[in-house]
Design a protein around this motif. Sequence first.
Motif, PDB file in Angstrom:
ATOM      1  N   ARG A  80       0.750  -1.146  -0.040  1.00  0.00           N
ATOM      2  CA  ARG A  80      -0.186  -0.132   0.000  1.00  0.00           C
ATOM      3  C   ARG A  80       0.997   1.353   0.040  1.00  0.00           C
ATOM      4  N   GLU A  81       1.990   1.268   0.835  1.00  0.00           N
ATOM      5  CA  GLU A  81       2.792   2.491   0.893  1.00  0.00           C
ATOM      6  C   GLU A  81       3.499   2.759  -0.383  1.00  0.00           C
ATOM      7  N   ASN A  82       3.987   1.550  -1.153  1.00  0.00           N
ATOM      8  CA  ASN A  82       4.435   1.692  -2.398  1.00  0.00           C
ATOM      9  C   ASN A  82       3.469   2.303  -3.428  1.00  0.00           C
ATOM     10  N   MET A  83       2.190   1.910  -3.338  1.00  0.00           N
ATOM     11  CA  MET A  83       1.595   2.560  -4.370  1.00  0.00           C
ATOM     12  C   MET A  83       1.107   3.915  -4.020  1.00  0.00           C
TER      13      MET A  83
ATOM     14  N   GLU B 159     -12.969  -1.719   1.751  1.00  0.00           N
ATOM     15  CA  GLU B 159     -11.861  -1.388   2.381  1.00  0.00           C
ATOM     16  C   GLU B 159     -10.533  -0.884   1.794  1.00  0.00           C
ATOM     17  N   ASP B 160     -10.321  -1.617   0.892  1.00  0.00           N
ATOM     18  CA  ASP B 160      -9.034  -1.360  -0.206  1.00  0.00           C
ATOM     19  C   ASP B 160      -9.316  -0.349  -0.877  1.00  0.00           C
ATOM     20  N   ILE B 161     -10.573  -0.236  -1.624  1.00  0.00           N
ATOM     21  CA  ILE B 161     -10.940   1.038  -2.429  1.00  0.00           C
ATOM     22  C   ILE B 161     -10.712   2.283  -1.620  1.00  0.00           C
ATOM     23  N   GLU B 162     -11.490   2.304  -0.538  1.00  0.00           N
ATOM     24  CA  GLU B 162     -11.690   3.507   0.317  1.00  0.00           C
ATOM     25  C   GLU B 162     -10.238   3.937   0.761  1.00  0.00           C
ATOM     26  N   TRP B 163      -9.257   2.829   0.971  1.00  0.00           N
ATOM     27  CA  TRP B 163      -7.870   3.178   1.192  1.00  0.00           C
ATOM     28  C   TRP B 163      -6.992   3.896   0.339  1.00  0.00           C
TER      29      TRP B 163
ATOM     30  N   PRO C  24      -6.001  11.902  -2.135  1.00  0.00           N
ATOM     31  CA  PRO C  24      -7.433  12.352  -2.516  1.00  0.00           C
ATOM     32  C   PRO C  24      -7.418  13.463  -3.668  1.00  0.00           C
ATOM     33  N   ASN C  25      -7.128  12.944  -4.648  1.00  0.00           N
ATOM     34  CA  ASN C  25      -7.149  13.814  -5.801  1.00  0.00           C
ATOM     35  C   ASN C  25      -8.081  13.081  -6.856  1.00  0.00           C
ATOM     36  N   LYS C  26      -8.804  14.036  -7.634  1.00  0.00           N
ATOM     37  CA  LYS C  26      -9.836  13.398  -8.490  1.00  0.00           C
ATOM     38  C   LYS C  26      -9.295  12.708  -9.726  1.00  0.00           C
ATOM     39  N   HIS C  27      -7.741  13.048  -9.975  1.00  0.00           N
ATOM     40  CA  HIS C  27      -7.078  12.089 -11.031  1.00  0.00           C
ATOM     41  C   HIS C  27      -6.657  10.696 -10.480  1.00  0.00           C
ATOM     42  N   ASN C  28      -6.812  10.557  -9.025  1.00  0.00           N
ATOM     43  CA  ASN C  28      -6.564   9.232  -8.624  1.00  0.00           C
ATOM     44  C   ASN C  28      -7.909   8.453  -8.518  1.00  0.00           C
ATOM     45  N   GLY C  29      -8.381   7.725  -9.439  1.00  0.00           N
ATOM     46  CA  GLY C  29      -9.359   6.845  -9.721  1.00  0.00           C
ATOM     47  C   GLY C  29      -9.874   5.416  -9.632  1.00  0.00           C
ATOM     48  N   LEU C  30     -10.572   5.127 -10.106  1.00  0.00           N
ATOM     49  CA  LEU C  30     -10.997   3.401 -10.103  1.00  0.00           C
ATOM     50  C   LEU C  30     -11.552   3.006 -11.444  1.00  0.00           C
ATOM     51  N   THR C  31     -10.916   1.829 -11.760  1.00  0.00           N
ATOM     52  CA  THR C  31     -11.823   1.335 -12.938  1.00  0.00           C
ATOM     53  C   THR C  31     -12.546   0.308 -12.408  1.00  0.00           C
ATOM     54  N   PHE C  32     -13.842   0.390 -12.540  1.00  0.00           N
ATOM     55  CA  PHE C  32     -14.884  -0.483 -11.874  1.00  0.00           C
ATOM     56  C   PHE C  32     -14.942  -1.564 -12.763  1.00  0.00           C
ATOM     57  N   CYS C  33     -14.136  -2.664 -12.594  1.00  0.00           N
ATOM     58  CA  CYS C  33     -14.363  -4.008 -13.110  1.00  0.00           C
ATOM     59  C   CYS C  33     -15.528  -4.983 -12.356  1.00  0.00           C
ATOM     60  N   ALA C  34     -16.742  -4.787 -12.773  1.00  0.00           N
ATOM     61  CA  ALA C  34     -17.750  -5.617 -12.067  1.00  0.00           C
ATOM     62  C   ALA C  34     -17.300  -7.040 -11.964  1.00  0.00           C
ATOM     63  N   GLY C  35     -16.712  -7.693 -13.075  1.00  0.00           N
ATOM     64  CA  GLY C  35     -16.272  -8.819 -13.155  1.00  0.00           C
ATOM     65  C   GLY C  35     -15.130  -9.504 -12.120  1.00  0.00           C
ATOM     66  N   SER C  36     -14.200  -8.618 -11.898  1.00  0.00           N
ATOM     67  CA  SER C  36     -13.309  -8.766 -10.812  1.00  0.00           C
ATOM     68  C   SER C  36     -13.773  -8.673  -9.608  1.00  0.00           C
ATOM     69  N   LEU C  37     -14.613  -7.570  -9.367  1.00  0.00           N
ATOM     70  CA  LEU C  37     -15.119  -7.681  -8.057  1.00  0.00           C
ATOM     71  C   LEU C  37     -16.493  -8.655  -7.598  1.00  0.00           C
TER      72      LEU C  37
END
Length: 412
Positions: free
Chosen positions: A229-232, A272-276, A282-295
């Motif tokens: 996490r810290e590396n990310m 929990e992971d996504i929230e973290w 907390p920058n809008k340019h840091n976001g999620l690919t919402f892969c419904a299959g993986s989740l």
Amino acid sequence: MEKTWRWFGKKDNITLAMLKQIGVEGIVTALHDVPLGEVWTREKIHDLKSYIESYGMRWSVVESLPVVETIKYAGPDRDHQIEVYKESLRNLAAEGIHTICYNFMPVLDWARTDLLHANPNGTSNLYFSIPEFAYFDIYILKRENARESWADFKVLGPDGKPNGRDILKEVDELKKTMTPEKDHALVENIVIKTQGFVSGNFKEDDEHPIELFRELLALYKGIDKKQLRENMKYFLEAIMPVCEECDMYMCVHPDDPPFQILGLPRIVTSKEDIEWFLNAVPNKHNGLTFCAGSLSAGAQNNVVELARQFASRTWFVHLRSCHVFPNGDFTEASHLGGRADLIELTRIFEKVNPQLPMRVDHGMTMLGDETKGYNAGYSFLGRMFAMGQVQGIIATVDRELGIEYKQPGFFD
């Protein structure tokens, strides 16, 4: 949503001319010929972008601009590789490409044990067998302490609760039936056929993939979830100034499958992971690919609730769905079935941002797809069938919401 398609470049057996006919608006691709760790030059980006545009489509999303292992495990050349990454981001932005799907999964990009698992209707799908993967880990990879880690592995059933499955007992029974040929097929499925066609650690012509696999695993010795996490966070904080400068949207892909494997930490598996990671940077340019299959492959995840919570920080959507069996194994489901509820997900994302790029991701292998040399999980007819289903969902939801739906490719 913008209807996109993952395409693997000019050597892909699926051509852009084929994709234009089936209503694809945007292309999701990468510079697959650029070696890991090298800058994506503006010249190469422009060449591929122009080629895509010559067929009346646009390069919508980069999937992936690879995050090399040294960034993930914090190797000695991490900062140099981050500078390389920044330069590639600037070159992409200069060519008008602003959305980057990437992952922070150590070693493996994604994993399945069977790439042509038979369905009752005669088609086939990708499949993940927990005992078969554990067998690979214990008896083929021969990872240190593998047996002990699988003894502690808690298998979740469809209700998200441990089902008491004895994985080691099943692995020992499986071992009695395995042959060198079956071992080879398992290596092909887990390592070569799922990894060799992306810009990753393994190539389709690797002669000693297991030895390479062990070398990569060794890089993560002593790296736990907290450290990864810290590396990310370090990586994201380093590139955010460039993302701000160039308006680049980074969207991380969830881990696939979304649970711990091979003794490696996985850090994008759950709410929990996504929230973290969203709160850590907390920058809008840091976001999620919402892969419904993986989740949806993780029985711990309520996919619809995750979409409601994170839609405003989602910059790319993969619409596919998985079915989790009572024993915890999972398979790709119909795009109208499985745990993901793509109809409700479409409602959520269309309300928040109807311009989001979306691709149907994996599809069934059907009607001769298996003879065409397509990449594993990336059939043509199976994905075209899925695209038709999803186009119907989007058109219906848009009518509900009063959004004008335009069928691409007609009367333009």
